[in-house]
Design an enzyme around this catalytic site. Structure first.
Site, PDB file in Angstrom:
ATOM      1  N   GLY A  14       0.818  -1.204   0.000  1.00 63.40           N
ATOM      2  CA  GLY A  14       0.000   0.000   0.000  1.00 63.40           C
ATOM      3  C   GLY A  14       0.856   1.261   0.000  1.00 63.40           C
TER       4      GLY A  14
ATOM      5  N   GLN B  17       1.251   3.538   2.110  1.00 63.70           N
ATOM      6  CA  GLN B  17       1.962   3.752   3.365  1.00 63.70           C
ATOM      7  C   GLN B  17       2.495   2.427   3.927  1.00 63.70           C
ATOM      8  OE1 GLN B  17       3.042   6.317   5.150  1.00 63.70           O
ATOM      9  NE2 GLN B  17       2.328   7.803   3.657  1.00 63.70           N
ATOM     10  N   SER B  18       2.931   1.546   3.053  1.00 61.45           N
ATOM     11  CA  SER B  18       3.412   0.228   3.463  1.00 61.45           C
ATOM     12  C   SER B  18       4.654   0.312   4.351  1.00 61.45           C
ATOM     13  CB  SER B  18       3.736  -0.614   2.223  1.00 61.45           C
ATOM     14  OG  SER B  18       4.442  -1.781   2.578  1.00 61.45           O
ATOM     15  N   ASN B  19       4.543  -0.226   5.566  1.00 59.99           N
ATOM     16  CA  ASN B  19       5.710  -0.317   6.445  1.00 59.99           C
ATOM     17  C   ASN B  19       6.732  -1.294   5.881  1.00 59.99           C
ATOM     18  OD1 ASN B  19       4.531   1.320   8.642  1.00 59.99           O
ATOM     19  ND2 ASN B  19       3.141  -0.408   8.881  1.00 59.99           N
TER      20      ASN B  19
ATOM     21  N   CYS C  16       7.338  -1.945   2.711  1.00 65.23           N
ATOM     22  CA  CYS C  16       8.075  -1.336   1.598  1.00 65.23           C
ATOM     23  C   CYS C  16       9.130  -0.363   2.112  1.00 65.23           C
ATOM     24  CB  CYS C  16       7.105  -0.635   0.646  1.00 65.23           C
ATOM     25  SG  CYS C  16       6.117  -1.788  -0.347  1.00 65.23           S
TER      26      CYS C  16
END
Length: 417
Positions: free
Chosen positions: A133, A135-137, A139
């Site tokens: 997503g 705001q992917s943690n 990534c």
């Protein structure tokens, strides 16, 4: 492997006390070559080193088994009592602070990446591809860890169709990803749903191969069978922490958020195989329990665990409005917990899991009475920055300071450093 060195004395004193001290030091030095992964991580100069992996004895039958890991996190992470209000009678909640596994790399994803990036390097990759997503943690953690190991990182980030053609900005995780030079490809939620994460990462991988690169693909959340070993190792860490406690300790339950399945798979199989034997309760923040039972089963089958996911983990729905979407009550809960305990929960994962846990305790207190619960805080603090506008109305306790006119004043007396 940890290389151990010690001084060799040309002459050993004949005094027994000195001889005994020397022998003790020599024995200790030799033993350091046999330390577990958790204890090795606490030694100096171990950060970012590659190490041969030796699994816990109770997991040695699982296969395939990782051969190496990279030390990317600051482990062991602490465990402390969490004084949540309104718990059922004699119920205790303790917190495993995986949000403190590092600043740029904090959260549960780090444990998976220790295994995944070791495999990437072993395969000769020069860049990493992953997806999540906006705001992917995961990534963000992947982008930082890749750069630590001198690898480029390519991120496919899911966003709304209204924003897919616009600069994604610098809020929260995006700021860190862009600071470390990650390449970002945006895809709309609608396209993501129709094409799928596997096809999207394969498409980008093929493009990079055609450009002469050597990409290594990591799935959503780092959740494949190899990544599962991150939380098998975490259970060994918890066991060691309990062994070093001053009194007999036993957790009855483990509670954790479930967003991609890898953390839950590792915790559940390891808790069953180890001496911990705690019941794993997962609260899913997207999709539904049936989807995750099936997905976790696939991960368990991938390491030949030989068990049914439904027998070793309970998965409840806590997604609310949907993935990364918060209700007013959920955000109010995050604020209340922070103000009451000092622990900041992210709104996407641990916030929803803790909200779901407390809601269930309120509705069915007898189920939880007298139990000792270990809640896994999986990180995600940077995701709160994306909720600033939504949570602003809950903030207060500010005012202009009242300085009476009678207070003496003199230009230059107050230094502004």
């Amino acid at each position: 492997m940890l290389s151990c060195q010690w001084s060799s004395f040309t002459r050993v004193s004949s005094f027994p006390s000195q001889q005994e001290q020397f022998n003790k030091a020599l024995k200790l030095s030799k033993q350091c070559c046999c330390l577990t992964k958790s204890s090795m991580d606490s030694l100096p100069f171990q950060f970012l080193t590659k190490k041969t992996y030796k699994p816990p004895t109770w997991a040695s039958h699982l296969s395939p088994m990782p051969s190496h890991t990279f030390s990317l996190g600051h482990f062991p992470t602490p465990i402390h009592k969490w004084n949540l209000p309104n718990l059922p009678k004699d119920t205790e909640v303790w917190l495993k602070r995986d949000d403190l596994s590092g600043m740029q790399l904090s959260g549960n994803k780090v444990r998976k990446l220790e295994f995944l990036l070791a495999d990437a390097v072993a395969q000769g990759a020069d860049c990493i591809v992953t997806i999540g997503g906006i705001q992917s943690n995961h990534c963000r953690a992947t982008a930082v860890a890749a750069k630590y190991l001198n690898l480029d990182c390519y991120l496919i980030l899911r966003t709304s169709k209204l924003l897919v053609d616009k600069d994604p900005g610098l809020t929260g995780n995006l700021l860190v990803e862009r600071l470390v030079g990650a390449h970002i490809d945006l895809v709309s939620k609608e396209e993501y749903a129709k094409v799928g994460s596997e096809a999207l990462t394969k498409l980008l991988k093929e493009k990079l191969l055609n450009e002469g690169r050597k990409p290594y693909v990591i799935p959503v959340g780092g959740s494949n069978s190899l990544g599962t070993w991150g939380y098998i190792e975490a259970i060994r860490e918890v066991e060691q922490q309990l062994q070093h406690s001053s009194s007999e300790w036993k957790f009855d339950d483990i509670v954790v958020a479930c967003g991609s399945g890898g953390t839950v798979a590792g915790l559940s199989i390891a808790s069953m195989l180890s001496g911990l034997k705690a019941k794993v309760n997962a609260f899913c923040v997207c999709d539904d329990p049936d989807y995750f039972y099936e997905y976790v089963q696939g991960l368990l089958d991938g390491i030949n665990a030989g068990v049914s996911s439904r027998d070793i983990v309970s998965i409840e729905n806590a997604k609310g409005l949907g993935y990364a979407m918060s209700t007013a009550d959920e955000l109010k809960f995050v604020k209340q917990v922070a103000e009451a305990t000092g622990v900041i929960l992210d709104p996407v994962y641990s916030g929803k899991a803790a909200y779901g846990m407390m809601k269930e305790m309120n509705e069915n207190p007898r189920k939880w009475e007298g139990r000792k619960i270990l809640f896994i805080h999986t990180g995600g603090l940077l995701g709160l920055y994306d909720k600033g506008d939504e949570i602003a109305s809950l903030m207060g306790k500010w005012r202009k300071m009242d300085i009476n006119e009678s207070i003496p004043r003199q230009d230059g007396i107050g230094k502004m450093f």
